[in-house]
Design a protein around this motif. Structure first.
Motif, PDB file in Angstrom:
ATOM      1  N   LEU A   1       5.299   4.814   2.720  1.00  0.00           N
ATOM      2  CA  LEU A   1       4.843   6.165   3.044  1.00  0.00           C
ATOM      3  C   LEU A   1       5.711   7.178   2.312  1.00  0.00           C
ATOM      4  O   LEU A   1       6.941   7.036   2.290  1.00  0.00           O
TER       5      LEU A   1
ATOM      6  N   SER B   1      -7.252   0.526   5.621  1.00  0.00           N
ATOM      7  CA  SER B   1      -6.703   0.021   4.362  1.00  0.00           C
ATOM      8  C   SER B   1      -7.227  -1.382   4.073  1.00  0.00           C
ATOM      9  O   SER B   1      -7.598  -1.696   2.941  1.00  0.00           O
TER      10      SER B   1
ATOM     11  N   ARG C   1       0.865  -1.168   0.000  1.00  0.00           N
ATOM     12  CA  ARG C   1       0.000   0.000   0.000  1.00  0.00           C
ATOM     13  C   ARG C   1       0.905   1.223   0.000  1.00  0.00           C
ATOM     14  O   ARG C   1       1.823   1.325   0.807  1.00  0.00           O
TER      15      ARG C   1
ATOM     16  N   GLY D   1      -3.399   6.016  -1.627  1.00  0.00           N
ATOM     17  CA  GLY D   1      -4.189   6.872  -0.753  1.00  0.00           C
ATOM     18  C   GLY D   1      -3.412   8.086  -0.293  1.00  0.00           C
ATOM     19  O   GLY D   1      -2.180   8.116  -0.364  1.00  0.00           O
TER      20      GLY D   1
ATOM     21  N   ALA E   1      -7.162   8.683   2.091  1.00  0.00           N
ATOM     22  CA  ALA E   1      -7.082   7.593   3.061  1.00  0.00           C
ATOM     23  C   ALA E   1      -7.490   8.059   4.450  1.00  0.00           C
ATOM     24  O   ALA E   1      -7.856   7.243   5.302  1.00  0.00           O
TER      25      ALA E   1
ATOM     26  N   LEU F   1      -2.931  10.672   2.986  1.00  0.00           N
ATOM     27  CA  LEU F   1      -3.151  10.957   4.395  1.00  0.00           C
ATOM     28  C   LEU F   1      -2.836  12.430   4.621  1.00  0.00           C
ATOM     29  O   LEU F   1      -1.723  12.878   4.318  1.00  0.00           O
TER      30      LEU F   1
ATOM     31  N   VAL G   1      -5.051   3.270  10.539  1.00  0.00           N
ATOM     32  CA  VAL G   1      -4.729   3.348   9.108  1.00  0.00           C
ATOM     33  C   VAL G   1      -4.714   1.950   8.487  1.00  0.00           C
ATOM     34  O   VAL G   1      -5.241   1.735   7.387  1.00  0.00           O
TER      35      VAL G   1
ATOM     36  N   ILE H   1       1.069   5.262   0.502  1.00  0.00           N
ATOM     37  CA  ILE H   1       0.318   6.372   1.089  1.00  0.00           C
ATOM     38  C   ILE H   1       1.162   7.636   1.042  1.00  0.00           C
ATOM     39  O   ILE H   1       2.283   7.669   1.553  1.00  0.00           O
TER      40      ILE H   1
ATOM     41  N   ALA I   1       0.723   6.987  -5.423  1.00  0.00           N
ATOM     42  CA  ALA I   1       0.044   6.523  -4.214  1.00  0.00           C
ATOM     43  C   ALA I   1      -1.304   5.865  -4.494  1.00  0.00           C
ATOM     44  O   ALA I   1      -1.949   6.100  -5.511  1.00  0.00           O
TER      45      ALA I   1
END
Length: 264
Positions: free
Chosen positions: A130, A260, A11, A150, A186, A152, A256, A13, A148
């Motif tokens: 991240l 997800s 994932r 998502g 997200a 944040l 988080v 983010i 990405a």
């Protein structure tokens, strides 16, 4: 670990807000550390200021190959991550040339997709990636949003906090339509929260009224241990795991992750 688990994509983010001083890099560092308790994490320092790199103890003389090389695709992607002092947490540092990357990218081929291509070559090695974005909506942040899954958004509990967030939401929607159909918000995380301050309560209430369930339940408090940790080049989990700041970021990591997994 099965071959299926090994090949599962991470994932990705992007931690972003075009306003400075909202706790963006602090959130990126400490959320990465908290996620690394249970998962394999890569933190990408895409801010030319390089504060995420400094905050994890990587000095300027140790940043010869990093996110500039990732954007220019000068070296194999596998050569970019470096270990940190935390188990399960690697970083791609902000190297010294990153400040000039936006100018060089203007005339580049597939300039919006450079970071995405690099990170997709790495994502089977990690559960979460991240990206700490610069406090702007230029080509560096665009690369992060295209890469990405998502976004944040740290939102400080201060006056004028909501200004500019609507612009960021519109930018995310434009990127989703033009470059990355999977991109979504997200979550919005409230930072610098002070229960003794009525303004914090008002900002939190306004954010929840305006953005609804996009605002995460976890509140990141004002906590001196978080600031002290940064001055020592480490996360608050390393500095004082029993502090309220460390507890908040561990809770944020769980929230988080749960969101997800629910979204997946």
């Amino acid at each position: 670990m099965s071959n299926k688990e090994k090949s599962k994509a991470a994932r990705i983010i992007a931690v972003t807000n075009q306003k400075g001083g909202v706790g963006k890099t602090t959130t990126a560092i400490n959320l990465a550390a908290a996620l690394a308790v249970k998962q394999r994490v890569l933190l990408v320092d895409l801010d030319p200021q390089g504060n995420a790199s400094t905050g994890l103890g990587v000095g300027y003389d140790q940043r010869q190959t990093g996110t500039y090389a990732a954007l220019m695709q000068e070296v194999p992607a596998s050569d970019l991550p470096r270990r940190t002092e935390l188990d399960n947490l690697d970083i791609i540092t902000a190297d010294n040339e990153l400040a000039g990357a936006e100018i060089e990218l203007i005339a580049g081929d597939r300039r919006e997709y450079r970071l995405r291509e690099t990170l997709r070559a790495l994502d089977s090695r990690y559960d979460v990636i991240l990206i700490d974005c610069p406090p702007s909506l230029g080509l560096l942040t665009l690369n992060a949003l295209v890469a990405a899954d998502g976004v944040l958004v740290p939102l400080q509990c201060e006056f004028f906090a909501l200004e500019g967030i609507s612009q960021l939401v519109k930018t995310v929607e434009r990127v989703r339509r033009a470059f990355n159909a999977d991109l979504h918000i997200a979550g919005i995380v409230l930072t610098m929260y002070d229960r003794r301050n009525n303004l914090s309560e008002l900002v939190a209430a306004d954010a929840r009224s305006f953005f609804g369930e996009q605002v995460l339940e976890t509140l990141i408090p004002r906590n001196i241990r978080i600031s002290e940790a940064q001055s020592h080049g480490c996360s608050v989990l390393q500095y004082d795991r029993r502090s309220s700041g460390a507890a908040a970021y561990l809770a944020l990591a769980d929230e988080v992750t749960a969101r997800s997994e629910k979204g997946a």
